[in-house]
Design an enzyme around this catalytic site. Structure first.
Site, PDB file in Angstrom:
ATOM      1  N   GLN A  74       0.834  -1.197   0.000  1.00  0.00           N
ATOM      2  CA  GLN A  74       0.000   0.000   0.000  1.00  0.00           C
ATOM      3  C   GLN A  74       0.870   1.248   0.000  1.00  0.00           C
ATOM      4  OE1 GLN A  74      -3.174  -0.057   2.812  1.00  0.00           O
ATOM      5  NE2 GLN A  74      -3.980   1.871   2.100  1.00  0.00           N
ATOM      6  N   PHE A  75       1.067   1.812  -1.196  1.00  0.00           N
ATOM      7  CA  PHE A  75       1.903   3.003  -1.327  1.00  0.00           C
ATOM      8  C   PHE A  75       1.298   4.206  -0.613  1.00  0.00           C
ATOM      9  CE2 PHE A  75      -1.011   3.796  -4.766  1.00  0.00           C
ATOM     10  CZ  PHE A  75      -1.078   5.176  -4.865  1.00  0.00           C
ATOM     11  N   THR A  76      -0.012   4.196  -0.384  1.00  0.00           N
ATOM     12  CA  THR A  76      -0.657   5.349   0.248  1.00  0.00           C
ATOM     13  C   THR A  76      -0.225   5.541   1.698  1.00  0.00           C
ATOM     14  OG1 THR A  76      -2.623   4.094   0.881  1.00  0.00           O
ATOM     15  CG2 THR A  76      -2.668   5.197  -1.271  1.00  0.00           C
TER      16      THR A  76
END
Length: 141
Positions: A74-76
């Site tokens: 999850q890059f967020t």
């Protein structure tokens, strides 16, 4: 490297309506984010923390209890919302950097004998889980 660990009683992740990873029983869902200067050593440290943290009521770890783990990239997790209304993703590592490090976390957990399920890197995923507690930890390495 950053992980958001949630203790769960079951979890699954789907891509385009198809389940790509799931387990039923005690375990953890870990959302994993990677930033630009993360290394394989960071991935090993994160995996060790995930495996060895005593997160269950009887003070056992995932590794000791035989629980499962669902890893979802999850890059967020590296989104920056301090300015304006639009998140900045500049602190998130690009896919060619991040994917092998997320894979290293998975490999390290599996090398410890832990049952690991995963999402699909870079895909739009739907994560379904039952949070046990609720119990959520932020792990920063």
């Amino acid at each position: 490297m950053r992980g958001i660990l949630q203790r769960v009683t079951r979890a699954s992740v789907s891509v385009d309506g198809q389940v790509v990873g799931a387990f039923d029983g005690p375990g953890a869902v870990v959302l994993v984010g990677v930033t630009h200067d993360d290394t394989v050593e960071n991935a090993k440290t994160l995996a060790r923390k995930i495996a060895e943290l005593r997160i269950f009521e009887d003070e056992t770890s995932i590794q000791d209890s035989g629980a499962s783990v669902l890893i979802v990239s999850q890059f967020t997790l590296y989104g920056d919302v301090r300015k304006g209304r639009r998140p900045s993703w500049s602190k998130a590592a690009p896919g060619p950097v991040a994917e092998p490090l997320v894979d290293s976390v998975v490999d390290e957990l599996r090398a410890r004998g832990i049952h690991v399920e995963t999402g699909r890197f870079g895909a739009m995923m739907s994560v379904d889980l039952v949070n046990d507690g609720p119990y959520t930890l932020v792990i920063e390495v």
